[in-house]
Every structure is written in structure tokens, then in C-alpha cells.
Design a protein around this motif. Sequence first.
Motif, short mmCIF file in Angstrom:
data_model
loop_
_atom_site.label_atom_id
_atom_site.label_comp_id
_atom_site.label_asym_id
_atom_site.label_seq_id
_atom_site.Cartn_x
_atom_site.Cartn_y
_atom_site.Cartn_z
N THR A 54 0.95 -1.41 -0.08
CA THR A 54 0.15 -0.13 -0.06
C THR A 54 1.09 1.50 0.15
O THR A 54 1.99 1.13 0.33
CB THR A 54 -0.88 0.03 1.38
N GLY A 55 0.38 2.32 -0.28
CA GLY A 55 0.96 3.61 -0.31
C GLY A 55 2.06 3.67 -1.01
O GLY A 55 2.03 3.28 -2.22
N GLN A 56 3.25 4.32 -0.57
CA GLN A 56 4.40 4.39 -1.14
C GLN A 56 5.16 3.24 -1.63
O GLN A 56 5.66 3.16 -2.95
CB GLN A 56 5.48 5.19 -0.22
N ALA A 57 4.82 2.00 -1.17
CA ALA A 57 5.65 0.92 -1.50
C ALA A 57 4.97 0.55 -2.94
O ALA A 57 5.48 -0.23 -3.62
CB ALA A 57 5.32 -0.24 -0.42
N LYS A 58 3.57 0.63 -2.82
CA LYS A 58 2.72 0.37 -4.18
C LYS A 58 3.39 1.04 -5.24
O LYS A 58 3.42 0.65 -6.18
CB LYS A 58 1.17 0.36 -3.78
N LEU A 59 3.38 2.47 -4.79
CA LEU A 59 3.67 3.25 -5.83
C LEU A 59 5.21 3.13 -6.52
O LEU A 59 5.34 2.94 -7.66
CB LEU A 59 3.49 4.99 -5.28
N ASP A 60 6.19 2.81 -5.70
CA ASP A 60 7.37 2.19 -6.23
C ASP A 60 7.51 0.97 -6.99
O ASP A 60 8.10 0.96 -8.19
CB ASP A 60 8.33 2.12 -4.78
N SER A 61 6.55 0.23 -6.62
CA SER A 61 6.49 -1.06 -7.52
C SER A 61 5.98 -0.71 -8.69
O SER A 61 6.32 -1.33 -9.88
CB SER A 61 5.39 -2.31 -6.71
N ARG A 62 5.10 -0.02 -8.87
CA ARG A 62 4.45 0.60 -10.32
C ARG A 62 5.30 1.17 -10.94
O ARG A 62 5.63 0.82 -12.38
CB ARG A 62 3.14 1.29 -9.88
N ARG A 63 6.18 1.95 -10.32
CA ARG A 63 7.00 3.01 -10.88
C ARG A 63 8.22 2.30 -11.43
O ARG A 63 8.68 2.50 -12.64
CB ARG A 63 7.52 4.20 -10.07
N ASP A 64 8.84 1.37 -10.90
CA ASP A 64 9.96 0.45 -10.95
C ASP A 64 9.68 -0.73 -12.26
O ASP A 64 10.42 -0.91 -12.94
CB ASP A 64 10.56 -0.27 -9.70
N GLN A 65 8.52 -1.19 -12.03
CA GLN A 65 8.01 -2.40 -12.89
C GLN A 65 7.12 -2.17 -14.02
O GLN A 65 7.24 -2.62 -15.17
CB GLN A 65 7.61 -3.70 -11.82
#
Length: 518
Positions: A363-374
Motif C-alpha cells: 500500500t501507499g508508497q511501497a505500491k507506488l514504487d512497485s508500479r514505477r519500477d516495474q
Amino acid sequence: MSSVFSPPSIDQQRYAEVCADNARLRAERDALKQQLDWFQRQLFGRKSEKRLIDNPDQLDLGKLLGDAAPPAEPPATEQISYTRRKGKQRRDEDVTDSGLRFDERVPIESIELSAPQLQGPDADQFEIIDYKVTRRLAQRPGSYVVLEYRRPVIRDKRRSSLMEVPAPSAVFDNSLADVSLLAGLLADKFLYHLPLYRQHQRMGDAGITLSRSTLTNYAQRAIALLRPIHDAQWQHILQSRVLAMDETPIKAGKSGKGKLKKRWYWPVYGEDDEICFSFSYSRGQVHVVQQLGEFSGILLSDGYVAYDAYAKQRPVTQAQCWAHTRRYFERALDSEPVAAGEALALIGGLYQIEAQIRERELTGQAKLDSRRDQSLPIVDGFFAWCHQQRQRTDLVNSAPLAKALLYAQNHDAQLRVYLSDPAVPIDTNHLERALRVIPMGRKNWLFCWSEVGAEQVGIIQSLLTTCRLQDVDPYAYLVDVLQRIAQHPAREVEQLTPRCWKTLYAGNPLRSDLEYAR
């Protein structure tokens, strides 16, 4: 030496015209073939949008109809005979003065009411001389029961006067319906899609004589009581930062002999797992403006132009559904299997990443980072591939793949919104799952006689569907709320929405007298 221009001969002109007509007819044939394939899939094909890869054993329609293996021999059967008791005629003595008629097949549950005068220091001054009986029709899931209230008639020895214990209050004054019956009518029709005329037939089979118009009246009056709760839920949905919106047709209102008008429901899904179905006479942009009003946030939808126009007029960020984009390429599989397969593979990669995010509960920033990186590299590669495919000289504008490429590139910015906000879903599938109750209704109760009836269907479906989304028992919710709403403060009506009711009242809900009579 001067050159002399020679005009084309009549045969050459005729040949060019025939070639042009042939190309046009081929394009029309291909378009009609695609429509036929789509209709065959709707009738005979799978409804799931999951992509089947490397499945050589899958049978097509031609194999099923033409080259199917002979059917296996039916299993051995045996004949069983039995006798059944002949049905009895309805007893005339069971036709009560209150209008409730039933026969001996209907069980009766008696509820003994206590008289407060028979308790306390003056109890010996009162005595029971008779009982008055009040009967109401109640419903258990799949069966009907008559609740019989035995109300003591008391004589005051000191004053030589008579008094009786009043009947318990009902949802509607002087009504034959227990709250369990009202909740059962609404749940059976709108949750399990059992039309009122079938419920009427079931009552007749159970021994209950009740007019169908009475059932309609009960349903309408109960939904009218629930309207303030629906309105409070709608206002809370509009406070969401992310909304998902769609539209689905319904037939409502007579337009002539044997004809019905085409109307629309606009389901709106809020970020707290609530949904409301607003009814509209048309599919125009004006309804979106009227319903969303001053909403400012992110609107997730398909590519319908009404949402585009609304987003341009308001401080609204429009997000697009990847599932709708994927469907365009799925329709192009027959004509362009290689290119369409590449697009589906790229979009499938995005969904695999979303599945991993759900499994890891990011959730939150961890979810955003996963979408941005992958996900972001896949999205960039997808739109670069779309641009490359549109440069093909052999791809005509009427081809399904050309339409899919144009749709994707026209919504490039909207399809990328979910990459920059973890609260935005990748598609509107959660909304489409919730609005299935409307297509299911179209297949069962088919239509609404009037626009007012269609509006009431939207009200009750908003609450019942939200109950399912909130993991609330819809039947228990209706039994409680239909009794509670008469005594609940109007300024606190939001507490009766399924989202709040789950926290405040689900642990100790109001029940029907049917529960205590068991």
C-alpha cells in the motif's frame, strides 16, 4: 518529340471501379464477420476475459457442432413409484377479518404477550378473561409462517373496565406484513432476482392467498423508507477522492403498445467500497454533470466521450481503464493474431505486477514504487509499440487492430494516471462486478413498468450491493433498518448506511418476532 497524353480506356476505368468495389465489399465482409464472431462468443463462448495460451485441446464452435464425439451412453436408471396425499381445500374458518387467508399447510407460531397490569403490587386486582388474536404474515428463508399474537384482554375489578394489550408496532400501520416478509420480498427480488410474480406463485403453492398488487405495494413503500439512507450514502460517495463510474442500460416506461423506453443506470463506486446507481433518462453528458456536481478528484472510467467532456470542464483528473483498452486488442486477435497477441502480452504483464502487489499487500508508497519500477517500463514499451504499429502501410483504418491502436494512443495520458497514485485501480473491474445485479435483473424481472419504479430499483440495489461489498448480511440489515428507521434521528441517517451500520449495529441487530418465536 512531343508526348501525347492518352486517357485510360473504358475497360481500364471499369476495371478500376470493380477493384474499388471489391475492396469496399471485402472490408464490409470482414466487419460483418467480426460482428458475427462477437455475437457467437456472447451466445456460446466463454465470458471470462482470461487469455488462454498454448491450449491445443480447446474446441471451437465448429467442432462442437459438427465433429463432436458421439454422446456417451446414459447411466442406468430405475423407476421409483410413490403415493402422495391429496391436497385439502382451504378452510373457511381461516379467512380472518383482517384479510389474511391461509390453509392448514401454513405453520402458526404463537407469541404470548404479557400484560404489565398482571405484575406489581396490584396484580391481584386484574384477571384475564379472554384473548384477542392479531395475525401477521412472516417469512423464513424459503418458507412462510403466520405469527399469531395472543393479546390478553384484562378486566379491572376495581373499575369494572376492560383493557387489552396493544399489538406490537409494525413497519406499516395496520399492515399484514411482518418486517421479515418485507425484507424477504426485497432480498428475493433484488439479490436473487426472483420477480414478484414468482414469489406470488410460491406463496400460492405454500397456501397463502395474497394479491400480487399487495406485494408490489409492500416493496414500493419499503424502498421509500430507505431513500434517505440511499441519499446519505450518495453524499458520502461524492466525498471520495477517487471515483469509478460507468453506465448500463435498462428498459423502463412504456413508449407504445408492446414497446419500452431505453433508460440508463450510472453506477458510481466510492473509495470506501460503496456504490450508488443513479437513474437517467438518457446517456448524455448532462447526467454526469448533475450527479457529480462539484466533485474534484480522480474519475476512473472507460473511454466514453461524456466523461472526457466532464473532466475538461472541471478540476478533475481522468483515469482510464486498462481492461477496456485490452478488449479492443482482444477483438483484433482473429484478423491480427501476432500483433494483437503482442499487445495482450504487454498488458498481461501489467496485471501480473498488480497481482504481485495484492499478494504482497503493498500500500501507499511501497505500491507506488512497485508500479514505477516495474509497470512504468512496460507502459512506455507498450505505447512505443503502438506508435510503431501505426506506421504500417498495410493497416487500414477500419481494421480492428487500427481501432485498438488509435483508442490506446488517444488515452495515453489517462491510462498512465494509475502509475502516479496508489489509490487508483488499474481498471474498473471492481465496478463492473458490482453492477452485475442490473444485467442479472434484465434477464429475470426483465424491465420496469415506469421510470419511478426504475429509480426505486436503483435505490434498493445501491444498499443491497453495498451490503455485499461491506460483507454485511443484506437480509439481517433490512430487518434491522426497516424497524430502526422510524425511531432513528434524521440528522444521523448516515449511521444506517451499510458501511456505518456494520460497525454500530451489526453486533446486536433488531430482529423480527419470528426469531423469538422459534
